[in-house]
Design a protein around this motif. Sequence first.
Motif: not given
Length: 97
Positions: A65, A67-68, A70-71
């Motif tokens: 994951d 994206d998570e 990076k978030r």
Amino acid sequence: MVNLEEARKLFDEVGNKNVICWNSMISGYLGNGRIEEGRALFDAMPVKNCVSWATMIEGYFKYGDVDEAKRLFVEAPEKSWLVYNVMLAGYAEKGIC
């Protein structure tokens, strides 16, 4: 093999948990593929340090994951060398550099 249920029971019995206790339990969850439980514990932590953030970021990379990961990196209040290293290593491992 780690018995996470026993570890969690002991964790819950500790009265005054420090950040090392929290990070250890989160790491145990992530190391055994239980990222949702690790994240719930991370979110419940009263105080997080750079190891806390790095552990979760690395866990999200490990399970794909990006994206998570990076978030969480963007959200991390302390961008220490450890947090940067985990982020860069995760990108390199996924071929995103």
